[in-house]
Design a protein around this motif. Sequence first.
Motif, PDB file in Angstrom:
ATOM      1  N   VAL A  99       1.653  -1.143   6.979  1.00  0.00           N
ATOM      2  CA  VAL A  99       2.815  -0.833   7.756  1.00  0.00           C
ATOM      3  C   VAL A  99       2.132  -0.863   9.064  1.00  0.00           C
ATOM      4  O   VAL A  99       1.355   0.164   9.086  1.00  0.00           O
ATOM      5  CB  VAL A  99       3.491  -0.066   7.621  1.00  0.00           C
ATOM      6  CG1 VAL A  99       4.761   0.048   8.560  1.00  0.00           C
ATOM      7  CG2 VAL A  99       4.476  -0.383   6.306  1.00  0.00           C
ATOM      8  N   VAL A 157       6.904   3.775   2.468  1.00  0.00           N
ATOM      9  CA  VAL A 157       5.932   2.654   2.456  1.00  0.00           C
ATOM     10  C   VAL A 157       5.784   2.184   0.931  1.00  0.00           C
ATOM     11  O   VAL A 157       5.475   2.993   0.114  1.00  0.00           O
ATOM     12  CB  VAL A 157       4.496   3.210   3.003  1.00  0.00           C
ATOM     13  CG1 VAL A 157       3.376   2.020   3.044  1.00  0.00           C
ATOM     14  CG2 VAL A 157       4.634   3.617   4.407  1.00  0.00           C
ATOM     15  N   GLU A 194       1.634  -1.863   0.437  1.00  0.00           N
ATOM     16  CA  GLU A 194       2.085  -2.266   1.922  1.00  0.00           C
ATOM     17  C   GLU A 194       1.140  -1.619   2.949  1.00  0.00           C
ATOM     18  O   GLU A 194       0.747  -0.657   3.042  1.00  0.00           O
ATOM     19  CB  GLU A 194       3.608  -1.779   1.835  1.00  0.00           C
ATOM     20  CG  GLU A 194       4.203  -2.429   2.991  1.00  0.00           C
ATOM     21  CD  GLU A 194       5.583  -2.011   3.256  1.00  0.00           C
ATOM     22  OE1 GLU A 194       6.243  -2.669   4.032  1.00  0.00           O
ATOM     23  OE2 GLU A 194       5.858  -1.057   2.752  1.00  0.00           O
ATOM     24  N   TYR A 226      -1.646   2.512  11.636  1.00  0.00           N
ATOM     25  CA  TYR A 226      -1.400   1.707  10.444  1.00  0.00           C
ATOM     26  C   TYR A 226      -1.032   2.690   9.122  1.00  0.00           C
ATOM     27  O   TYR A 226      -1.738   3.786   8.913  1.00  0.00           O
ATOM     28  CB  TYR A 226      -2.702   0.910   9.952  1.00  0.00           C
ATOM     29  CG  TYR A 226      -2.826  -0.156  10.974  1.00  0.00           C
ATOM     30  CD1 TYR A 226      -2.035  -1.329  10.992  1.00  0.00           C
ATOM     31  CD2 TYR A 226      -3.808   0.051  12.249  1.00  0.00           C
ATOM     32  CE1 TYR A 226      -2.483  -2.331  12.008  1.00  0.00           C
ATOM     33  CE2 TYR A 226      -4.132  -0.865  12.981  1.00  0.00           C
ATOM     34  CZ  TYR A 226      -3.190  -2.081  13.079  1.00  0.00           C
ATOM     35  OH  TYR A 226      -3.410  -3.036  14.010  1.00  0.00           O
ATOM     36  N   ARG A 252      11.206  -7.643   1.288  1.00  0.00           N
ATOM     37  CA  ARG A 252       9.852  -7.656   1.815  1.00  0.00           C
ATOM     38  C   ARG A 252       8.902  -7.660   0.529  1.00  0.00           C
ATOM     39  O   ARG A 252       7.573  -7.716   0.661  1.00  0.00           O
ATOM     40  CB  ARG A 252       9.770  -6.237   2.440  1.00  0.00           C
ATOM     41  CG  ARG A 252      10.417  -6.155   3.927  1.00  0.00           C
ATOM     42  CD  ARG A 252      10.049  -5.102   4.665  1.00  0.00           C
ATOM     43  NE  ARG A 252      10.290  -3.815   3.707  1.00  0.00           N
ATOM     44  CZ  ARG A 252      11.150  -2.855   3.891  1.00  0.00           C
ATOM     45  NH1 ARG A 252      12.080  -2.994   4.694  1.00  0.00           N
ATOM     46  NH2 ARG A 252      11.189  -1.888   3.185  1.00  0.00           N
ATOM     47  N   VAL A 259       8.577  -0.445  13.893  1.00  0.00           N
ATOM     48  CA  VAL A 259       7.718  -0.688  12.523  1.00  0.00           C
ATOM     49  C   VAL A 259       7.803  -1.947  12.112  1.00  0.00           C
ATOM     50  O   VAL A 259       8.868  -2.730  12.127  1.00  0.00           O
ATOM     51  CB  VAL A 259       8.631   0.312  11.348  1.00  0.00           C
ATOM     52  CG1 VAL A 259       8.054   0.076  10.055  1.00  0.00           C
ATOM     53  CG2 VAL A 259       8.424   1.758  11.870  1.00  0.00           C
ATOM     54  N   LYS A 260       6.868  -2.615  11.740  1.00  0.00           N
ATOM     55  CA  LYS A 260       6.496  -3.856  11.111  1.00  0.00           C
ATOM     56  C   LYS A 260       5.812  -3.745   9.745  1.00  0.00           C
ATOM     57  O   LYS A 260       4.458  -3.295   9.785  1.00  0.00           O
ATOM     58  CB  LYS A 260       5.792  -4.508  12.306  1.00  0.00           C
ATOM     59  CG  LYS A 260       5.531  -6.281  11.829  1.00  0.00           C
ATOM     60  CD  LYS A 260       5.097  -6.814  13.037  1.00  0.00           C
ATOM     61  CE  LYS A 260       4.975  -8.521  12.435  1.00  0.00           C
ATOM     62  NZ  LYS A 260       4.078  -9.355  13.673  1.00  0.00           N
ATOM     63  N   SER A 261       6.247  -4.470   8.671  1.00  0.00           N
ATOM     64  CA  SER A 261       5.453  -4.670   7.638  1.00  0.00           C
ATOM     65  C   SER A 261       4.576  -5.921   7.677  1.00  0.00           C
ATOM     66  O   SER A 261       4.958  -6.970   7.918  1.00  0.00           O
ATOM     67  CB  SER A 261       6.390  -5.007   6.342  1.00  0.00           C
ATOM     68  OG  SER A 261       5.560  -5.013   5.142  1.00  0.00           O
TER      69      SER A 261
END
Length: 522
Positions: free
Chosen positions: A272, A266, A270, A211, A497, A279-281
Amino acid sequence: MASVCSPLPLSSLLPHPVDFKLRVQGNQTTEPVRNSHVTENSHMTGLSCVLRGRAGEEMGQESAGIVTSTGTNPPIYTTLKGMGLVNTAFKAEDLLKLRNGNLGIGHTRYSTTGISELQNCQPFVVDTLHGKIAVAHNGELVNASALRKKVMRHGVGLSTSSDSELITQLLALTPPMEELDTPDWVARIKNLMTETPTSYSLLVVYKDVIYAVRDPYGNRPLSIGRLVPISKLHSSGAGEADTEGWVVSSESCSFQSIGAKYYREVQPGEIVQISKNGVKSLSVVPRPEGDPPAFCIFEYVYFARPDSIFEGQMVYTVRQRCGRQLAIEAPTDADVVSTVPESATPAALGYAQQSGLPYVEVLCKNRYVGRTFIQPNTRLRQLGVAKKFGALTDNFAGKRVVLIDDSIVRGNTISPIIKLLKEAGATEVHIRVASPPIRFPCYMGINIPTKEELIANRPEFEDIAGYIGATSVRYLSVEGLVSAVQGGIESRGKDERISTKTARIGHCTACLTGKYPVELEW
């Protein structure tokens, strides 16, 4: 601070031991990167950067650490820590122990508070109800004292003076509404963010996931890169399908040397998630209503390497704009423009371009001496200055020199340089500083601990030119610096995002103005 997450074992990223030795000894750049601390000054120098030898360690010269995980269930963690620079903290045979890891994080440190010893070296690894986590932290918590008391009231003992251990223990606490057998790391990270508003960038390893987190004010930087085939490193055609792994670092400048391409920053607030799936927010935690972001403006001034990218712009270009603005605000009659190498070079070039004066080199830097500003005591800083420069006499003898520096903090460095230039034949030495006077301490991760140490707060500042031996001294204004920094920032509101409130532009100028982005708690 840095991390690596790859579907390939880290053995595929680790160079041959002999190759590692050559890389470390051959890459002697002493160029900037920035800080963090434990109040430490950390930089995510993680695995790949550590393996590169010196890509990201200049923000941290006291200790270094690496933690890797196999990513299995249960994962096997391997920890390496040592005092000193990366090439002395780790030997080639030590790095062989990391070959079975599939992901890892690393950290280099200098202390701004806390003790300079191995127990404060990051990353920290602790057991939680759901298994081990490893945490690396860049920054300094503005309410650390109150948080330490709160954690201790929960019966948790703390073994170090580090803010980073405090963060690790807060993440280990079970947040409200979490089900007993199902860890909710987003909830835990959000709970941490509610406990402390700034300053931190974090890397957290749990099982096969990393993370990456920035505080809601975005005070400390954090960038993501993609590992790609070397054949496509300099190609614009490297797509998502070419991704071989992911890396995270405090500075994007570290990516290229390990075969990675810059992906994105980043964002402030945020969270992540980085795994073998990409990679995922996961979430963006907003700031209190009305508060702008507070990215540290000193990153642009001094700490960051010039090829790093922040807020969609290269640091080099920002420093050049600072030099142009400085020439507008503080012109002078002179023959040549030069620089205190090397972080002030872009500003000197900008000053020369704007003023129409020729740019020449007047100082030769010894690349084998570390940075003076972040060495822990005055004697070491002064000895560093004495060994750091030589005069290129033929370029300036009999001439009036405008010497550009990026900042004057304590005043220990610039005075002997002016003396050196005058003794070597300069008829005048005009100092122009591409940032405003630093008047206030930083409580968010930079080594400016007391007002008394700052030259701008001492009586000598009334006649600083006479005190340091210069013909004249002028600084860039706060307004000029902010204008130079913000003038090239791309609108982040285009990023779907990020909410409109999160996308606002703002910078922390507390060390210059005394206006801190949040209320300080003691």
